[in-house]
Scaffold this motif. Sequence first.
Motif, PDB file in Angstrom:
ATOM      1  N   GLN A 115      -7.789  21.100   5.663  1.00 34.48           N
ATOM      2  CA  GLN A 115      -7.229  22.348   5.118  1.00 34.48           C
ATOM      3  C   GLN A 115      -7.285  23.515   5.874  1.00 34.48           C
ATOM      4  N   TYR A 116      -8.127  23.925   6.982  1.00 35.13           N
ATOM      5  CA  TYR A 116      -8.153  24.913   7.734  1.00 35.13           C
ATOM      6  C   TYR A 116      -6.573  24.863   8.734  1.00 35.13           C
ATOM      7  N   GLN A 117      -6.654  23.350   8.965  1.00 35.97           N
ATOM      8  CA  GLN A 117      -5.190  23.132   9.781  1.00 35.97           C
ATOM      9  C   GLN A 117      -4.192  23.651   9.117  1.00 35.97           C
ATOM     10  N   LYS A 118      -3.894  23.276   7.650  1.00 32.15           N
ATOM     11  CA  LYS A 118      -2.809  23.758   6.955  1.00 32.15           C
ATOM     12  C   LYS A 118      -2.701  25.294   6.884  1.00 32.15           C
ATOM     13  N   ASN A 119      -4.178  25.918   6.784  1.00 35.63           N
ATOM     14  CA  ASN A 119      -4.029  27.405   6.576  1.00 35.63           C
ATOM     15  C   ASN A 119      -3.344  27.930   7.869  1.00 35.63           C
ATOM     16  N   MET A 120      -3.765  27.383   9.086  1.00 35.65           N
ATOM     17  CA  MET A 120      -3.246  27.996  10.194  1.00 35.65           C
ATOM     18  C   MET A 120      -1.843  27.722  10.423  1.00 35.65           C
ATOM     19  N   GLU A 121      -1.309  26.873  10.037  1.00 34.78           N
ATOM     20  CA  GLU A 121       0.070  26.343  10.120  1.00 34.78           C
ATOM     21  C   GLU A 121       0.754  27.295   9.383  1.00 34.78           C
ATOM     22  N   ASP A 122       0.300  27.521   7.954  1.00 34.38           N
ATOM     23  CA  ASP A 122       1.042  28.498   7.197  1.00 34.38           C
ATOM     24  C   ASP A 122       1.026  29.889   7.852  1.00 34.38           C
ATOM     25  N   ALA A 123      -0.387  30.253   8.177  1.00 38.06           N
ATOM     26  CA  ALA A 123      -0.581  31.588   8.902  1.00 38.06           C
ATOM     27  C   ALA A 123       0.559  31.663   9.846  1.00 38.06           C
ATOM     28  N   LYS A 124       0.583  30.798  10.784  1.00 40.29           N
ATOM     29  CA  LYS A 124       1.592  30.903  12.089  1.00 40.29           C
ATOM     30  C   LYS A 124       2.915  30.972  11.519  1.00 40.29           C
ATOM     31  N   GLY A 125       3.542  30.263  10.532  1.00 45.24           N
ATOM     32  CA  GLY A 125       4.847  30.504   9.825  1.00 45.24           C
ATOM     33  C   GLY A 125       4.893  31.837   9.517  1.00 45.24           C
ATOM     34  N   TRP A 129      -6.038  34.573   5.957  1.00 47.35           N
ATOM     35  CA  TRP A 129      -6.097  33.275   5.615  1.00 47.35           C
ATOM     36  C   TRP A 129      -7.522  32.772   6.627  1.00 47.35           C
ATOM     37  N   GLU A 130      -8.133  31.802   5.924  1.00 51.92           N
ATOM     38  CA  GLU A 130      -9.366  31.392   6.446  1.00 51.92           C
ATOM     39  C   GLU A 130      -9.008  30.153   7.321  1.00 51.92           C
ATOM     40  N   ILE A 131      -9.562  30.605   8.555  1.00 49.18           N
ATOM     41  CA  ILE A 131      -8.887  29.385   9.628  1.00 49.18           C
ATOM     42  C   ILE A 131     -10.215  28.556  10.118  1.00 49.18           C
ATOM     43  N   ALA A 132     -11.255  29.108   9.635  1.00 46.92           N
ATOM     44  CA  ALA A 132     -12.567  28.496  10.107  1.00 46.92           C
ATOM     45  C   ALA A 132     -13.585  28.798   9.049  1.00 46.92           C
ATOM     46  N   PRO A 133     -14.632  28.134   9.107  1.00 43.50           N
ATOM     47  CA  PRO A 133     -16.092  28.517   8.156  1.00 43.50           C
ATOM     48  C   PRO A 133     -16.248  30.009   8.551  1.00 43.50           C
ATOM     49  N   ARG A 144      -2.812  33.140  19.362  1.00 41.79           N
ATOM     50  CA  ARG A 144      -4.305  32.808  18.982  1.00 41.79           C
ATOM     51  C   ARG A 144      -4.044  31.679  18.007  1.00 41.79           C
ATOM     52  N   LEU A 145      -3.329  31.566  16.889  1.00 40.99           N
ATOM     53  CA  LEU A 145      -3.067  30.591  15.916  1.00 40.99           C
ATOM     54  C   LEU A 145      -2.830  29.268  16.697  1.00 40.99           C
ATOM     55  N   GLU A 146      -1.927  29.338  17.724  1.00 41.37           N
ATOM     56  CA  GLU A 146      -1.351  28.287  18.316  1.00 41.37           C
ATOM     57  C   GLU A 146      -2.412  27.609  19.095  1.00 41.37           C
ATOM     58  N   MET A 147      -3.551  28.269  19.886  1.00 35.16           N
ATOM     59  CA  MET A 147      -4.657  27.716  20.497  1.00 35.16           C
ATOM     60  C   MET A 147      -5.472  27.134  19.569  1.00 35.16           C
ATOM     61  N   SER A 148      -5.847  27.922  18.385  1.00 38.77           N
ATOM     62  CA  SER A 148      -6.748  27.543  17.264  1.00 38.77           C
ATOM     63  C   SER A 148      -6.338  26.051  16.782  1.00 38.77           C
ATOM     64  N   LEU A 149      -4.947  26.238  16.584  1.00 33.99           N
ATOM     65  CA  LEU A 149      -4.635  24.560  16.184  1.00 33.99           C
ATOM     66  C   LEU A 149      -4.751  23.595  17.258  1.00 33.99           C
ATOM     67  N   LEU A 160      -8.360  22.898  17.151  1.00 36.51           N
ATOM     68  CA  LEU A 160      -8.936  22.079  15.970  1.00 36.51           C
ATOM     69  C   LEU A 160      -8.208  20.601  15.998  1.00 36.51           C
ATOM     70  N   GLY A 161      -7.126  20.340  16.414  1.00 34.15           N
ATOM     71  CA  GLY A 161      -6.373  19.129  16.636  1.00 34.15           C
ATOM     72  C   GLY A 161      -7.452  18.171  17.602  1.00 34.15           C
ATOM     73  N   ASP A 162      -7.779  18.631  18.848  1.00 33.27           N
ATOM     74  CA  ASP A 162      -8.887  18.122  19.507  1.00 33.27           C
ATOM     75  C   ASP A 162     -10.391  17.822  18.797  1.00 33.27           C
ATOM     76  N   THR A 163     -10.374  18.641  18.086  1.00 29.49           N
ATOM     77  CA  THR A 163     -11.918  18.464  17.196  1.00 29.49           C
ATOM     78  C   THR A 163     -11.689  17.167  16.270  1.00 29.49           C
ATOM     79  N   GLN A 164     -10.529  17.229  15.674  1.00 28.58           N
ATOM     80  CA  GLN A 164     -10.375  16.312  14.604  1.00 28.58           C
ATOM     81  C   GLN A 164     -10.194  14.745  15.242  1.00 28.58           C
TER      82      GLN A 164
END
Length: 308
Positions: free
Chosen positions: A61-71, A169-173, A247-252, A255-259
């Motif tokens: 869900q955070y990934q979807k939020n970040m993708e939407d925010a980046k868009g 947008w919430e991008i992490a807890p 920043r959102l690109e780096m967070s994504l 998060l991908g590595d974490t997943q």
Amino acid sequence: MRITNRMLSNNAIRNINRNLENMARAQEQMSSGKRVNRPSDDPIVVARILAFKTSIAANDQYQKNMEDAKGWVDASESALGMATSTLQRARELAVYGANGTMPKESMQALGKEVDQLIDEMKQIANTSYGGRYLFGGSRTTEAPFVDNTGNDKNVKPVIYNGNEANLEWEIAPQVKITVNENGQQIFVDAIDTNTGNKIGIFDLLKKLSNALNSGDYSGVEDTLSQFDQAIDHILDIRASLGAMSNRLEMSLSRLGDTQISLTQTMSKLEDVDLAKATIEYKNYENVYLASLATSAKALQPSLIDYLS
């Protein structure tokens, strides 16, 4: 202790059933691909797997939020890129119009082009992303900029109907990021005047149009420095949006590595080692067949079977 035939039979049946259960469990693991299929298989492992699944679902869900925010951020930056081009064209027209030798008819032709730029800028200011207007604050369902129908429309051709609320947008807890730039900040409070007041980009464009249509060379020249301010103002906002997009690109990426890490760890807990499970199944099968053969020999007919 006296061993009876009933005791032998019960023990044999119990052992056969246990071996059959072991074989069935190994077969279930091979067919499902999972080492645990129910909490009773291993309560501790199941609890850890459920925790991993919860984390993975939350991260999805955070990934979807970040993708939407980046868009949203990228769409905003792109729109402001077009706004910059529009302002630069308006400044070019102002430079042409400030030429004191230009005939009035030519200045009026320039004024008509500036009027078209006003319409273009209004369309840019009403850019939407996914059916939501980018620059209306929290009012994302209605166009934030509309034509002014009041008596001051020759000074303020467009009015702002949005607000200055932030969209988060919430991008992490417990981590939220504001991704919008509202139209009040971008287009209305854009240019500082000598009087200490601020005028908007649409007001500046209308000021240029009026000066060109009236043949006011000095009035046209006065807009040049204000267009420089407006362009710098938009560029500053674009720089902020660009930094946010990075920043959102780096967070994504993080998060991908974490997943991947979470999924791999959960797989080690949950997924069965097929080669090992196959060997175990074959062993259980051999034990089961041996228990059947042994029980068949141990439970030979007794004297009771021949009494009638």
